[in-house]
Design an enzyme around this catalytic site. Structure first.
Site, PDB file in Angstrom:
ATOM      1  N   LYS A   1      -7.249  85.384  42.628  1.00 32.19           N
ATOM      2  CA  LYS A   1      -5.799  85.278  42.854  1.00 32.19           C
ATOM      3  C   LYS A   1      -5.118  84.659  41.629  1.00 32.19           C
ATOM      4  O   LYS A   1      -5.782  84.056  40.771  1.00 32.19           O
ATOM      5  CB  LYS A   1      -5.541  84.434  44.108  1.00 32.19           C
ATOM      6  CG  LYS A   1      -6.041  82.998  44.012  1.00 32.19           C
ATOM      7  CD  LYS A   1      -6.056  82.307  45.374  1.00 32.19           C
ATOM      8  CE  LYS A   1      -6.546  80.876  45.252  1.00 32.19           C
ATOM      9  NZ  LYS A   1      -6.746  80.248  46.575  1.00 32.19           N
TER      10      LYS A   1
ATOM     11  N   TYR B   1      11.142  63.346  20.663  1.00 40.83           N
ATOM     12  CA  TYR B   1      12.297  62.990  21.502  1.00 40.83           C
ATOM     13  C   TYR B   1      12.146  61.602  22.097  1.00 40.83           C
ATOM     14  O   TYR B   1      11.049  61.221  22.535  1.00 40.83           O
ATOM     15  CB  TYR B   1      12.422  63.976  22.677  1.00 40.83           C
ATOM     16  CG  TYR B   1      12.897  65.358  22.291  1.00 40.83           C
ATOM     17  CD1 TYR B   1      14.166  65.570  21.758  1.00 40.83           C
ATOM     18  CD2 TYR B   1      12.075  66.464  22.493  1.00 40.83           C
ATOM     19  CE1 TYR B   1      14.599  66.851  21.427  1.00 40.83           C
ATOM     20  CE2 TYR B   1      12.506  67.746  22.174  1.00 40.83           C
ATOM     21  CZ  TYR B   1      13.757  67.936  21.641  1.00 40.83           C
ATOM     22  OH  TYR B   1      14.181  69.191  21.320  1.00 40.83           O
TER      23      TYR B   1
ATOM     24  N   MET C   1       9.053  71.601  24.234  1.00 39.84           N
ATOM     25  CA  MET C   1       8.920  72.930  24.831  1.00 39.84           C
ATOM     26  C   MET C   1       7.930  73.802  24.062  1.00 39.84           C
ATOM     27  O   MET C   1       7.070  74.459  24.644  1.00 39.84           O
ATOM     28  CB  MET C   1      10.285  73.621  24.866  1.00 39.84           C
ATOM     29  CG  MET C   1      10.240  74.995  25.540  1.00 39.84           C
ATOM     30  SD  MET C   1      11.811  75.881  25.436  1.00 39.84           S
ATOM     31  CE  MET C   1      12.862  74.874  26.467  1.00 39.84           C
TER      32      MET C   1
ATOM     33  N   ARG D   1      -2.451  75.139  57.574  1.00 41.92           N
ATOM     34  CA  ARG D   1      -1.764  75.887  56.531  1.00 41.92           C
ATOM     35  C   ARG D   1      -1.754  77.361  56.920  1.00 41.92           C
ATOM     36  O   ARG D   1      -0.719  77.900  57.268  1.00 41.92           O
ATOM     37  CB  ARG D   1      -2.504  75.658  55.199  1.00 41.92           C
ATOM     38  CG  ARG D   1      -1.817  76.231  54.009  1.00 41.92           C
ATOM     39  CD  ARG D   1      -2.557  75.924  52.715  1.00 41.92           C
ATOM     40  NE  ARG D   1      -3.830  76.619  52.604  1.00 41.92           N
ATOM     41  CZ  ARG D   1      -4.525  76.757  51.465  1.00 41.92           C
ATOM     42  NH1 ARG D   1      -4.056  76.201  50.346  1.00 41.92           N
ATOM     43  NH2 ARG D   1      -5.657  77.399  51.431  1.00 41.92           N
TER      44      ARG D   1
HETATM   45  C1  LIG Z   1      -8.024  79.582  46.567  1.00 42.06           C
HETATM   46  C2  LIG Z   1      -8.966  79.686  47.697  1.00 42.06           C
HETATM   47  C3  LIG Z   1     -10.360  79.651  47.490  1.00 42.06           C
HETATM   48  C4  LIG Z   1     -10.974  79.293  46.146  1.00 42.06           C
HETATM   49  O1  LIG Z   1     -10.952  77.898  46.016  1.00 42.06           O
HETATM   50  P1  LIG Z   1     -11.564  77.156  44.733  1.00 42.06           P
HETATM   51  O2  LIG Z   1     -11.423  75.728  45.057  1.00 42.06           O
HETATM   52  O3  LIG Z   1     -10.738  77.588  43.571  1.00 42.06           O
HETATM   53  O4  LIG Z   1     -12.975  77.602  44.589  1.00 42.06           O
HETATM   54  C5  LIG Z   1     -11.190  79.897  48.564  1.00 42.06           C
HETATM   55  N1  LIG Z   1     -10.671  80.136  49.798  1.00 42.06           N
HETATM   56  C6  LIG Z   1      -9.349  80.135  50.045  1.00 42.06           C
HETATM   57  C7  LIG Z   1      -8.851  80.371  51.416  1.00 42.06           C
HETATM   58  C8  LIG Z   1      -8.448  79.900  49.007  1.00 42.06           C
HETATM   59  O5  LIG Z   1      -7.138  79.878  49.253  1.00 42.06           O
END
Ligand SMILES: *Cc1c(COP(=O)(O)O)cnc(C)c1O
Length: 381
Positions: A48, A269, A322, A146
């Site tokens: 992802k 800055y 930046m 969640r």
């Molecule tokens: C992002 C995610 C993972 C991967 O988690 P990592 O800690 O990056 O290995 C696995 N399962 C779900 C449901 C996730 O949202």
């Protein structure tokens, strides 16, 4: 994308090199940790957010070539790209089915991770309209609050699936840890127990619970399929100081200018840094627009980030800007601390976890916010 064999100097001010051999080695290492007495365990890959900022296409191509057959993405657009890259793989969409998205998910042959009775209904309706069954995963929430059905609703979910007469075929039941990096946290054992209770309603369906850190838990909650993300990309999945994974991301920025300053002069800055000795400063071409957090700024009461110049660790001085960061290169070899030289921000000696720690963020955030302005090179794979 620059080709893998390109060794010319890029004209961009930053160069992000992604080591696909290290990515594959990390995947193999996790897969080997799971293979055990309890029978074969498949190792999937979470790709992802553009493979945690490192590039979904090259990451998936390298992992597919190594034998990875299950990928997890966040949404339907990422899923469509994943499908084009891995025509035979199982591609799970963690966001599940949102209202109206069923036909598009089905058209790409994606497997949504369903997290409510309403999503089960939506997916079954998509299957009815298409006239054939559709695969899906079912997510149980065991403490995150969640995504996913509360584990106590497992019976209701099984009943709902039965009502839909096999239109939805479960290929996976899964849950997700709250604190898998914390070995011994009591919540881990409770989540495993709740997941096991929910799983009883789905005999014979493969199960998955382990993100990167959970692969390392002494409880070994590996089940049938691992779902690592962060560790694949070189992040430290343990809370220990030694990272068992190989670094994957190497980030260098060009030295754009140097300045010799006398004690009492300030840099950047708001003049948050003042020279205590005659110092040589180097301005490098990466800043917060390129993903180096402003919070990595060094202040009198707190050290900040650092970069390697000519083999020497050089601290950030002044506020991260930046497009640039100022380094104190007084102790670096003069031959390296020159306009046109390079400073390593991420690599073998400074990993994503160290930069994150110095900025008060998590390494996941460093990776996923890596900027778009770098030249990118992929090596290996
Ligand atoms: C992002 C995610 C993972 C991967 O988690 P990592 O800690 O990056 O290995 C696995 N399962 C779900 C449901 C996730 O949202």
């Amino acid at each position: 994308m620059t080709s893998s064999h390109d060794t010319s100097e890029p004209h961009e001010s930053g160069l992000l090199t992604v080591d696909l051999d290290a990515l594959v080695a990390n995947w193999r290492q996790l897969a080997a940790m799971a293979a055990g007495a309890d029978g074969p365990v498949e190792c999937g890959a979470v790709v992802k957010a553009d493979a945690y900022g490192l590039g979904q296409a090259p990451a998936m191509q390298a992992l597919s070539a190594a034998g990875c057959r299950s990928f997890f993405v966040c949404n339907v657009a990422e899923g469509e790209l994943a499908r084009s890259l891995a025509p035979e793989a199982t591609i799970y969409v963690l966001d599940g089915v949102s209202p109206g998205s069923g036909p598009r998910l089905a058209a790409a042959g994606l497997c949504p991770v369903l997290g409510s009775l309403a999503e089960i209904d939506d997916w079954a309706e998509t299957a009815r309209a298409l006239g054939h069954p559709l695969d899906a995963a079912l997510h149980f929430d065991t403490g995150m609050n969640r995504l996913g059905l509360p584990a106590r609703e497992a019976g209701a979910a099984a009943a709902r699936l039965a009502e839909h007469n096999g239109r939805v075929r479960l290929t996976l039941v899964m849950s997700h840890f709250v604190s898998s990096q914390k070995v011994g946290a009591s919540i881990n054992a409770r989540q495993i127990a709740d997941f096991d209770a929910a799983r009883k309603f789905f005999p014979g369906v493969p199960a998955s619970m382990a993100n990167s850190s959970a692969v390392f838990l002494p409880e070994r909650p590996h089940y049938d399929l691992l779902r690592p993300g962060y560790a694949l990309y070189g992040g430290n999945p343990t809370m220990g100081p030694d990272n068992p994974m190989r670094p994957v991301a190497y980030l260098r920025a060009r030295i754009l200018a140097t300045h010799d300053v006398t004690p009492g002069e300030t840099a950047g800055y708001d003049a948050v840094w003042t020279a205590q000795r005659p110092s040589r400063l180097a301005t490098i071409g990466a800043g917060y627009a390129d993903g180096v957090p402003v919070s990595a700024t060094a202040r009198p009461d707190k050290p900040g980030g650092a970069a390697i110049v000519g083999g020497v660790r050089c601290p950030f001085v002044g506020r991260v800007s930046m497009d640039s960061i100022i380094l104190d290169v007084t102790d670096a070899p003069l031959s390296a601390a020159q306009r046109g030289g390079w400073a390593e921000i991420l690599g073998a000696s400074i990993g994503v976890d160290e930069l994150a720690g110095r900025a008060g963020v998590i390494g996941y955030e460093i990776l996923t916010r890596l900027g778009r302005r770098y030249a990118r090179r992929y090596i290996g794979g």
